[in-house]
Each structure stands twice: as C-alpha cells, then as structure tokens.
Design a protein around this motif. Structure first.
Motif, PDB file in Angstrom:
ATOM      1  N   LEU A  65      -6.141 -51.338 -24.123  1.00 26.13           N
ATOM      2  CA  LEU A  65      -6.896 -52.550 -23.813  1.00 26.13           C
ATOM      3  C   LEU A  65      -6.280 -53.345 -22.654  1.00 26.13           C
ATOM      4  O   LEU A  65      -6.762 -54.422 -22.321  1.00 26.13           O
ATOM      5  N   GLY A  66      -5.217 -52.834 -22.077  1.00 29.12           N
ATOM      6  CA  GLY A  66      -4.609 -53.498 -20.918  1.00 29.12           C
ATOM      7  C   GLY A  66      -3.738 -54.687 -21.290  1.00 29.12           C
ATOM      8  O   GLY A  66      -3.356 -55.477 -20.431  1.00 29.12           O
ATOM      9  N   LEU A  67      -3.411 -54.855 -22.576  1.00 29.95           N
ATOM     10  CA  LEU A  67      -2.608 -56.004 -23.007  1.00 29.95           C
ATOM     11  C   LEU A  67      -1.114 -55.722 -22.914  1.00 29.95           C
ATOM     12  O   LEU A  67      -0.291 -56.623 -22.955  1.00 29.95           O
ATOM     13  N   ILE A  68      -0.758 -54.433 -22.849  1.00 27.84           N
ATOM     14  CA  ILE A  68       0.643 -54.022 -22.694  1.00 27.84           C
ATOM     15  C   ILE A  68       0.681 -53.048 -21.518  1.00 27.84           C
ATOM     16  O   ILE A  68      -0.196 -52.190 -21.392  1.00 27.84           O
ATOM     17  N   THR A  69       1.678 -53.224 -20.659  1.00 33.28           N
ATOM     18  CA  THR A  69       1.810 -52.301 -19.519  1.00 33.28           C
ATOM     19  C   THR A  69       2.585 -51.063 -19.958  1.00 33.28           C
ATOM     20  O   THR A  69       3.666 -51.187 -20.537  1.00 33.28           O
ATOM     21  N   VAL A  82      -7.671 -48.911 -16.443  1.00 33.70           N
ATOM     22  CA  VAL A  82      -7.503 -50.206 -17.106  1.00 33.70           C
ATOM     23  C   VAL A  82      -6.400 -51.044 -16.460  1.00 33.70           C
ATOM     24  O   VAL A  82      -6.555 -52.254 -16.289  1.00 33.70           O
ATOM     25  N   HIS A  83      -5.308 -50.403 -16.076  1.00 39.26           N
ATOM     26  CA  HIS A  83      -4.170 -51.193 -15.597  1.00 39.26           C
ATOM     27  C   HIS A  83      -4.277 -51.556 -14.119  1.00 39.26           C
ATOM     28  O   HIS A  83      -3.490 -52.327 -13.608  1.00 39.26           O
ATOM     29  N   GLU A  84      -5.289 -51.003 -13.449  1.00 37.55           N
ATOM     30  CA  GLU A  84      -5.510 -51.399 -12.054  1.00 37.55           C
ATOM     31  C   GLU A  84      -6.703 -52.343 -11.931  1.00 37.55           C
ATOM     32  O   GLU A  84      -6.776 -53.136 -10.989  1.00 37.55           O
ATOM     33  N   ALA A  85      -7.659 -52.225 -12.841  1.00 31.38           N
ATOM     34  CA  ALA A  85      -8.882 -53.036 -12.732  1.00 31.38           C
ATOM     35  C   ALA A  85      -9.262 -53.539 -14.114  1.00 31.38           C
ATOM     36  O   ALA A  85     -10.298 -53.181 -14.657  1.00 31.38           O
ATOM     37  N   ARG A  86      -8.385 -54.387 -14.669  1.00 25.61           N
ATOM     38  CA  ARG A  86      -8.555 -54.784 -16.064  1.00 25.61           C
ATOM     39  C   ARG A  86      -9.876 -55.503 -16.314  1.00 25.61           C
ATOM     40  O   ARG A  86     -10.599 -55.201 -17.245  1.00 25.61           O
ATOM     41  N   SER A  87     -10.232 -56.466 -15.438  1.00 26.62           N
ATOM     42  CA  SER A  87     -11.444 -57.238 -15.739  1.00 26.62           C
ATOM     43  C   SER A  87     -12.693 -56.373 -15.637  1.00 26.62           C
ATOM     44  O   SER A  87     -13.649 -56.562 -16.371  1.00 26.62           O
TER      45      SER A  87
END
Ligand SMILES: Nc1ncnc2c1ncn2[C@@H]1O[C@H](COP(=O)(O)OP(=O)(O)OP(=O)(O)O)[C@@H](O)[C@H]1O
Length: 335
Positions: A65-69, A82-87
């Motif tokens: 969910l992109g809440l933890i890297t 997810v980690h490059e374009a979370r929104s």
C-alpha cells in the motif's frame, strides 16, 4: 490450482510483488521481516494472506500500500509502481487496516458512504441503490441516518468497510474484516466479498487469523512463515495435498503396553485415549506404505481393530503443518 491462478501470461497481475525484502532496525538489531517475496494476484481473485504472529503479513500489506518503503523489491498495482507513483496507485486500491477506522464521526452512515464515493470522483447520486445495498449487506439499515459517533464499535467497523466498498476501487485490502462482526453480518459480508470478486472482478486480499473464514471466502491462500512464503496455492489444492494424512483408529480391547511406544517411535502419534476395554488413537501416516506397515504392527500385536477413519483436514490443520518447525512442505507431502 484455482482457475484464476492459471490465467494466461498476457493477463498481467493486478497486484504484483517482486523480490520484496524489508529489514527493520529494532532495539535488538536488524530484523528481516520479509525476505525476497514474490507473488502476483489476478483480477477477480480473493486471496488470504496467512501466517503466525510476526510472519510478515502487516509488513507486506503496508509495503504494497506504499505505507512502508521496502529495503528491496518492486510493487505495482494495476501496473502503477506504488513506490514511485503512490497517489496514482491509490486510485486503484482501498484498504481497511487494523485499528484504522477512517469514518467521519459526525456524518451519518449514508452520508459517510456518499462522502467517500465523492472523494473518489463518483457522483453519489448515481449510486444510491448501490449504497443502500451495501448498507443492507452490512446490517446497518436501521442505523443508516445515525451519526457514526453514536454507533457501537462493531457497527463503526462496518461503516469503515462500507466506505471502502463505496470507493469502488478494483483492489481491496481488508485486515481481519470479520473480526467483531456478529455471525449473520459476517456471513453476509463473506457472500458479498465473493460476489464482488467473482461477478465484478474485484481483487480482494484478506488477512485473518480465522481459518474458517479464510477457507470459506478465499480462492487462494499465501502462507507466510518467518518472512518467507511457505505455500501459495488454491484452498482446494492445499486441502488435497494434506488429505488423508491422519487416521483415527479404534481398537476393541486394550493392546499390549509396548504398542503405543512402538507406534510413537515409528510414526507420528497425535493422540491416544484409553477406556476400560478399548483404545482410540490418531496417527499421521505418509502414504499407503506407512498405512500398511501400521496395520501390520497392529496385527502382530494382536490388536483388534474396530474402525479406521480418515481425518478430513481443514485449513487450520494445513496451516499448522506449514508453519511449525517440523512441518512437511507441500512438495514432500505430495510425494
Ligand atoms: N517497526 C518495526 N521495527 C522493528 N521490527 C519490526 C517493525 N515492524 C515489524 N517488525 C518485526 O518484523 C517482523 C514481522 O512483523 P509483522 O508485523 O509484519 O508480522 P505479522 O505477520 O503482521 O504479525 P501479526 O500477525 O502479529 O500482526 C516481526 O519480527 C516484527 O517484530
């Protein structure tokens, strides 16, 4: 295998996790919570993410969910990294996580659903029927105009779920969604989740410690232990693999004293109950050879067998087998 997991390769997974590793630095040093984990989930699948406490479930869900890297690895939802374009990824995914009950206390149940649909760019006036159906499924019809702050804890949880469903994202992550729900609502919600997946092609990931619910709802389970995937298969296949490994045996008379020890030394004796003039025991036997060997031992000991019954495993038995130290891997169990 579930038919959903055998989709042709051109069907890209809706949730894709590749080489995911997460290490934390805690008080006691470095902890590898998730160790090089990869899986893909197709559209329309309901997947249960299982594992004992500390297995890495929350870490995986929060990373997806992109809440933890992540320390290493890639995650994408609907093809969006997810980690490059979370929104952008958030357009495709909703989640109800443990303890997070994101509903507006002052808004009524109906208004909450309309609000969260609106936040997601859906005109709630076009969704009145759908929202009423969600409210009905969750058993909240009598409370639909009540402000959320006046509801019980279980009802607030239902509203949070309702708001998640109202966002109508193609992917849903639900942490213990049935926890605290009454039996009827839990059943209705299970049916609704299956309908959403199988009729509307939603992709649903459920984490739960309740094996009965996972067995009833999920098409597929991913079992984690110590940050590794120890099984990833359809519920039916997992139950098949572990089928008929245990037997319940009844003897009509008390056998010689050495029999129990002999069976325990040679096989895995799971239970042994002695009555005045009979004995009942449960035993794990891997394959037909061990079965016949056990029968031979009983006959040599002149034990009189009243009955031998296969014990049907449930998902809980499979889970315990997979996640305990002496467990047998599915491959070993199949051989
Ligand atoms: N913020 C953190 N700092 C250090 N270690 C952590 C942190 N979060 C989790 N861990 C460790 O990572 C491992 C996996 O934890 P995680 O919460 O992902 O497990 P889980 O499967 O969700 O467990 P549970 O079923 O108890 O919720 C555990 O050993 C845990 O102690």
């Amino acid at each position: 295998m579930s038919p959903r997991t055998t989709d042709p390769p051109e069907h890209d997974p809706v949730v894709s996790v590749s080489g995911l590793t997460k290490r934390y630095t805690g008080e006691t040093g470095r902890v590898t919570a998730v160790d090089d984990v990869s899986f893909g989930i197709q559209s329309g699948e309901i997947v249960g993410l299982l594992g004992p406490n500390g297995a890495g479930k929350t870490t995986i869900v929060k990373t997806v969910l992109g809440l933890i890297t992540p320390t290493r690895g890639d995650v994408s939802i609907h093809g969006v990294p997810v980690h490059e374009a979370r929104s952008r990824a958030y357009n495709y995914v909703s989640a109800v996580l443990e303890g997070a009950r994101n509903v507006y206390w002052r808004l009524s149940v109906r208004e909450n659903l309309a609000f969260f649909a609106g936040l997601h760019g859906i005109d709630p006036r076009t969704r009145v029927d759908r929202h009423e159906a969600i409210i009905d499924t969750l058993g909240l019809t009598g409370k639909a105009d009540e402000p959320a702050k006046n509801l019980s804890r279980g009802m607030k949880q239902k509203v949070a779920l309702g708001c998640t469903l109202a966002r109508e994202t193609p992917v849903l992550f639900l942490d213990e969604p049935m926890l605290g729900l009454d039996v009827e609502t839990s059943r209705d919600l299970q049916t609704e989740l299956q309908r959403l997946a199988h009729e509307e092609d939603k992709t649903i990931v459920i984490t739960s410690h309740d094996m009965d619910i996972i067995e009833a709802v999920c098409d597929r389970v991913i079992v984690l232990s110590d940050g590794d995937i120890v099984a990833d298969d359809s519920v039916d296949s997992l139950l098949d693999v572990f089928q008929s490994r245990s037997y319940r045996v009844q003897l009509t008379e008390n056998p010689p004293a050495h029999l129990r020890e002999q069976l325990d030394t040679r096989f895995q004796l799971l239970d042994w109950r002695t009555d005045t003039d009979s004995v009942e025991f449960e035993i794990a036997l891997a394959g037909s050879e061990e079965f016949y060997e056990c029968v031979d031992i009983l006959q040599t000991a002149e034990a009189t067998i009243r009955s031998v019954t296969e014990i049907e495993p449930d998902l809980e038995d499979v889970f315990v087998e997979l996640t305990t130290a002496e467990s047998v891997s599915p491959e070993e169990a199949e051989s």
